[in-house]
Design an enzyme around this catalytic site. Structure first.
Site, PDB file in Angstrom:
ATOM      1  N   HIS A  80       0.835  -1.207   0.000  1.00 57.12           N
ATOM      2  CA  HIS A  80       0.000   0.000   0.000  1.00 57.12           C
ATOM      3  C   HIS A  80       0.864   1.249   0.000  1.00 57.12           C
ATOM      4  CE1 HIS A  80      -4.159  -1.616   1.422  1.00 57.12           C
ATOM      5  NE2 HIS A  80      -3.592  -2.413   0.536  1.00 57.12           N
ATOM      6  N   TYR A 208      -9.785   5.257   7.269  1.00 49.57           N
ATOM      7  CA  TYR A 208      -9.917   5.639   8.683  1.00 49.57           C
ATOM      8  C   TYR A 208     -11.075   6.641   8.739  1.00 49.57           C
ATOM      9  CZ  TYR A 208      -5.277   3.624   9.578  1.00 49.57           C
ATOM     10  OH  TYR A 208      -4.213   2.764   9.706  1.00 49.57           O
ATOM     11  N   PRO A 299      -4.141  -0.719  19.035  1.00 49.88           N
ATOM     12  CA  PRO A 299      -3.966  -1.089  17.619  1.00 49.88           C
ATOM     13  C   PRO A 299      -4.139   0.099  16.661  1.00 49.88           C
ATOM     14  CG  PRO A 299      -6.043  -1.912  18.454  1.00 49.88           C
ATOM     15  CD  PRO A 299      -5.302  -1.359  19.618  1.00 49.88           C
ATOM     16  N   LYS A 303       1.126  -0.623  15.464  1.00 48.30           N
ATOM     17  CA  LYS A 303       2.550  -0.662  15.822  1.00 48.30           C
ATOM     18  C   LYS A 303       2.944  -1.928  16.600  1.00 48.30           C
ATOM     19  CE  LYS A 303       3.647   3.045  13.806  1.00 48.30           C
ATOM     20  NZ  LYS A 303       4.287   2.846  12.492  1.00 48.30           N
ATOM     21  N   TYR A 391       3.967   6.707  10.501  1.00 47.52           N
ATOM     22  CA  TYR A 391       2.987   5.658  10.170  1.00 47.52           C
ATOM     23  C   TYR A 391       3.647   4.480   9.459  1.00 47.52           C
ATOM     24  CZ  TYR A 391      -1.259   3.567   8.123  1.00 47.52           C
ATOM     25  OH  TYR A 391      -2.263   2.696   7.753  1.00 47.52           O
TER      26      TYR A 391
HETATM   27  P1  FAS Z   1       2.156 -12.631  21.329  1.00 45.55           P
HETATM   28  O1  FAS Z   1       1.184 -12.339  22.447  1.00 45.55           O
HETATM   29  O2  FAS Z   1       1.704 -12.617  19.918  1.00 45.55           O
HETATM   30  O3  FAS Z   1       2.837 -14.076  21.566  1.00 45.55           O
HETATM   31  C1  FAS Z   1       3.176 -14.522  22.874  1.00 45.55           C
HETATM   32  C2  FAS Z   1       3.190 -16.046  22.837  1.00 45.55           C
HETATM   33  O4  FAS Z   1       3.623 -16.511  24.120  1.00 45.55           O
HETATM   34  C3  FAS Z   1       1.798 -16.632  22.584  1.00 45.55           C
HETATM   35  O5  FAS Z   1       1.874 -17.625  21.582  1.00 45.55           O
HETATM   36  C4  FAS Z   1       1.421 -17.226  23.941  1.00 45.55           C
HETATM   37  O6  FAS Z   1       0.619 -18.398  23.825  1.00 45.55           O
HETATM   38  C5  FAS Z   1       2.785 -17.571  24.528  1.00 45.55           C
HETATM   39  N1  FAS Z   1       2.791 -17.636  25.996  1.00 45.55           N
HETATM   40  C6  FAS Z   1       2.183 -16.790  26.862  1.00 45.55           C
HETATM   41  N2  FAS Z   1       2.415 -17.185  28.136  1.00 45.55           N
HETATM   42  C7  FAS Z   1       3.200 -18.302  28.060  1.00 45.55           C
HETATM   43  C8  FAS Z   1       3.759 -19.179  29.022  1.00 45.55           C
HETATM   44  N3  FAS Z   1       3.579 -18.983  30.332  1.00 45.55           N
HETATM   45  N4  FAS Z   1       4.492 -20.231  28.588  1.00 45.55           N
HETATM   46  C9  FAS Z   1       4.704 -20.428  27.254  1.00 45.55           C
HETATM   47  N5  FAS Z   1       4.176 -19.639  26.286  1.00 45.55           N
HETATM   48  C10 FAS Z   1       3.437 -18.595  26.692  1.00 45.55           C
HETATM   49  N6  FAS Z   1      -1.127  -5.207  16.602  1.00 45.55           N
HETATM   50  C11 FAS Z   1      -1.170  -4.477  15.476  1.00 45.55           C
HETATM   51  O7  FAS Z   1      -0.150  -3.949  15.052  1.00 45.55           O
HETATM   52  N7  FAS Z   1      -2.372  -4.338  14.769  1.00 45.55           N
HETATM   53  C12 FAS Z   1      -3.533  -4.939  15.201  1.00 45.55           C
HETATM   54  O8  FAS Z   1      -4.581  -4.803  14.579  1.00 45.55           O
HETATM   55  C13 FAS Z   1      -3.508  -5.728  16.386  1.00 45.55           C
HETATM   56  N8  FAS Z   1      -4.635  -6.386  16.816  1.00 45.55           N
HETATM   57  C14 FAS Z   1      -4.559  -7.137  17.972  1.00 45.55           C
HETATM   58  C15 FAS Z   1      -5.684  -7.854  18.442  1.00 45.55           C
HETATM   59  C16 FAS Z   1      -5.615  -8.611  19.625  1.00 45.55           C
HETATM   60  C17 FAS Z   1      -6.828  -9.358  20.136  1.00 45.55           C
HETATM   61  C18 FAS Z   1      -4.409  -8.664  20.367  1.00 45.55           C
HETATM   62  C19 FAS Z   1      -4.330  -9.444  21.676  1.00 45.55           C
HETATM   63  C20 FAS Z   1      -3.290  -7.976  19.900  1.00 45.55           C
HETATM   64  C21 FAS Z   1      -3.351  -7.230  18.693  1.00 45.55           C
HETATM   65  N9  FAS Z   1      -2.230  -6.568  18.189  1.00 45.55           N
HETATM   66  C22 FAS Z   1      -2.269  -5.824  17.053  1.00 45.55           C
HETATM   67  C23 FAS Z   1      -0.968  -6.655  18.865  1.00 45.55           C
HETATM   68  C24 FAS Z   1      -0.321  -7.962  18.486  1.00 45.55           C
HETATM   69  O9  FAS Z   1      -0.224  -8.093  17.100  1.00 45.55           O
HETATM   70  C25 FAS Z   1       1.022  -8.023  19.186  1.00 45.55           C
HETATM   71  O10 FAS Z   1       1.736  -6.823  19.058  1.00 45.55           O
HETATM   72  C26 FAS Z   1       1.880  -9.183  18.704  1.00 45.55           C
HETATM   73  O11 FAS Z   1       1.143 -10.352  18.790  1.00 45.55           O
HETATM   74  C27 FAS Z   1       3.129  -9.228  19.585  1.00 45.55           C
HETATM   75  O12 FAS Z   1       3.784 -10.406  19.323  1.00 45.55           O
HETATM   76  P2  FAS Z   1       4.537 -11.172  20.523  1.00 45.55           P
HETATM   77  O13 FAS Z   1       5.352 -10.201  21.283  1.00 45.55           O
HETATM   78  O14 FAS Z   1       5.165 -12.357  19.894  1.00 45.55           O
HETATM   79  O15 FAS Z   1       3.388 -11.622  21.557  1.00 45.55           O
HETATM   80  C1  PHB Z   2      -5.316  -4.152  10.665  1.00 45.78           C
HETATM   81  O1  PHB Z   2      -5.467  -4.452   9.465  1.00 45.78           O
HETATM   82  O2  PHB Z   2      -5.415  -4.997  11.586  1.00 45.78           O
HETATM   83  C2  PHB Z   2      -4.985  -2.722  11.032  1.00 45.78           C
HETATM   84  C3  PHB Z   2      -4.536  -1.860  10.029  1.00 45.78           C
HETATM   85  C4  PHB Z   2      -4.236  -0.550  10.350  1.00 45.78           C
HETATM   86  C5  PHB Z   2      -4.410  -0.105  11.650  1.00 45.78           C
HETATM   87  C6  PHB Z   2      -4.866  -0.973  12.659  1.00 45.78           C
HETATM   88  C7  PHB Z   2      -5.152  -2.291  12.340  1.00 45.78           C
HETATM   89  O3  PHB Z   2      -4.126   1.206  11.941  1.00 45.78           O
END
Ligand code: FAS
Ligand code: PHB
Length: 397
Positions: A80, A208, A299, A303, A391
């Site tokens: 994009h 947005y 979100p 980032k 961004y």
């Molecule tokens: P993660 O949380 O992805 O991974 C951690 C891992 O550790 C998991 O697999 C978990 O099962 C494991 N774990 C936890 N406790 C443990 C234990 N005691 N023993 C062993 N393993 C264990 N970011 C964006 O940029 N855009 C978005 O739209 C967005 N939407 C999101 C929606 C949701 C519902 C959530 C929760 C987060 C969202 N995020 C978004 C943020 C997300 O993408 C995180 O930044 C990203 O997953 C971070 O990756 P990790 O640091 O690897 O952590």
């Molecule tokens: C997404 O696609 O999950 C997304 C994209 C842009 C944003 C937030 C979430 O600013």
């Protein structure tokens, strides 16, 4: 339950968590010839299908390509060069970020990144799923001991370093003794209801939409799968609205009620509270906190995943310096370097959260301030360029 052989009793780096941070770190270490053991609580299937982030910064894409896991992203990811604002008066404006700062972003689901990292994991690498009761038993200045239950067997793994990649609710951050770490937290007065819909996006670029009814985002995971978000009150339950109500509210905010939002089955929904958190420092003795284990961002500015990738890349470089060249300055400087980027991500995410979300509690004055911010963004090239740089790629620094 894990089906791998018994875990080694000793490893250079023990990685807790097989999300994007843990899997990428293991991959980068492998490419540097550094062995690791990854301990994941959930199943491989669960980890691979968890839908979360979707926007990859240019620095993230480059890191995945360097890690040798960018081929499918290059084939299937959507590059994009801009997005659209829809403002409360219904006017539409394009943010041409690539033209302004020379950087693109890619739309490619986090679960696809995880699948690509899992596919690259070679058979002899130690990656364990369904691991129970992981805990950091010792954190010494010269090493650590991790205990867990693996296939019903109590297991001890001695290691030089522990990488806490276990997310916000993991066990790594709490393993730091009281008084050695400070948590900074900010709860935003809004949440996002996110849906994945089997429907083509309304627009090929993200929209947005800021309206007096609240915020809506139209994103996508492919040309036929839309990722859509509605801002909702923080206490609202994930099932509070029917699918029809969600579609209707999305259409009102994204098209002004024109009824032109493409519809299709909602495949899943998630309620994401908008919270900010940073742990300082991000390391203690031989424990290094990575990604969401150290910081979470709302979100709003996409980032979270990008900061996690940047931390994993930084720690991999630091560990390579230690093992290959006996250098420790990158390890000693990990927390300071990662925190500089994390706070930049926090600042931009908080500013974007305030910009996108008119709230019932805010004053008319606040609404006028938002209008002035948008007017500057749309009329000043300098302001728009600064926004575009943040961004598309904080992680590049
Ligand atoms: P993660 O949380 O992805 O991974 C951690 C891992 O550790 C998991 O697999 C978990 O099962 C494991 N774990 C936890 N406790 C443990 C234990 N005691 N023993 C062993 N393993 C264990 N970011 C964006 O940029 N855009 C978005 O739209 C967005 N939407 C999101 C929606 C949701 C519902 C959530 C929760 C987060 C969202 N995020 C978004 C943020 C997300 O993408 C995180 O930044 C990203 O997953 C971070 O990756 P990790 O640091 O690897 O952590
Ligand atoms: C997404 O696609 O999950 C997304 C994209 C842009 C944003 C937030 C979430 O600013």
């Amino acid at each position: 339950m894990s089906t791998a052989a018994a875990a080694p009793r000793r490893t250079p780096v023990c990685i807790i968590g097989a999300g994007p941070a843990g899997l990428l770190l293991a991959r980068l270490l492998r490419l540097s010839g550094i062995e690791s053991v990854v301990l994941e609580r959930r199943s491989r299937e669960h980890v691979a299908r968890r839908v979360r982030a979707g926007l990859l910064e240019q620095g993230t894409v480059q890191t995945l390509r360097t890690a040798g896991v960018g081929a499918r992203l290059d084939r299937e990811g959507l590059e994009h060069h801009g997005f659209r604002w829809r403002l409360p008066d219904g006017s539409a404006h394009r943010m041409p970020f690539a033209e302004l700062c020379g950087a693109s972003v890619w739309m490619y689901g986090q679960q696809e990144v995880v699948k690509d990292l899992l596919a690259a994991h070679t058979a002899e690498q130690s990656l364990y799923f369904g691991v129970e009761d992981v805990r950091i038993a010792e954190l010494r200045p010269d090493g650590a001991l991790v205990r867990c239950t693996l296939d019903g067997r109590l297991t001890e793994i001695a290691c030089d370093f522990v990488a806490g990649c276990d997310g916000f609710h993991g066990v790594s951050r709490p393993a730091v003794p009281a008084g050695e770490l400070t948590g900074h937290r900010l709860d935003h007065p809004v949440a996002w209801l996110g849906v994945l819909a089997a429907a083509p996006p309304l627009s090929p670029e993200l929209i947005y939409a800021v309206s007096d009814r609240g915020f809506a985002l139209q994103s996508m995971r492919s040309p036929t799968v839309s990722r859509l978000y509605l801002s909702v009150p923080p206490g609202e339950g994930v099932d509070h609205r029917t699918d029809a109500e969600i579609r209707q509210e999305l259409d009102r905010r994204l098209t002004g009620g024109a009824g032109t939002l493409p519809t299709g089955p909602i495949l899943e929904r998630v309620l994401v509270p908008l919270r900010s958190f940073v742990a300082e420092p991000m390391q203690y003795r031989r424990l290094f906190l990575v990604g969401d284990a150290a910081h979470i961002v709302p979100p709003s500015a996409a980032k979270g995943l990008n900061l996690a990738v940047a931390d994993a890349r930084l720690l991999a470089e630091a560990l390579d310096g230690w093992y290959a060249h006996g250098r420790r300055e990158l390890l000693d400087g990990y927390s300071a370097t990662a925190l500089r980027r994390a706070w930049q991500g926090q600042e931009f995410s908080a500013a974007m959260t305030a910009l996108l979300h008119p709230t019932p509690q805010e004053s008319a004055f606040d609404r006028r301030l938002r209008g002035a911010r948008f007017e500057r963004l749309l009329s000043s090239t300098a302001e728009a360029t600064a926004f575009a740089e943040q961004y598309t790629g904080l992680a590049r620094r």
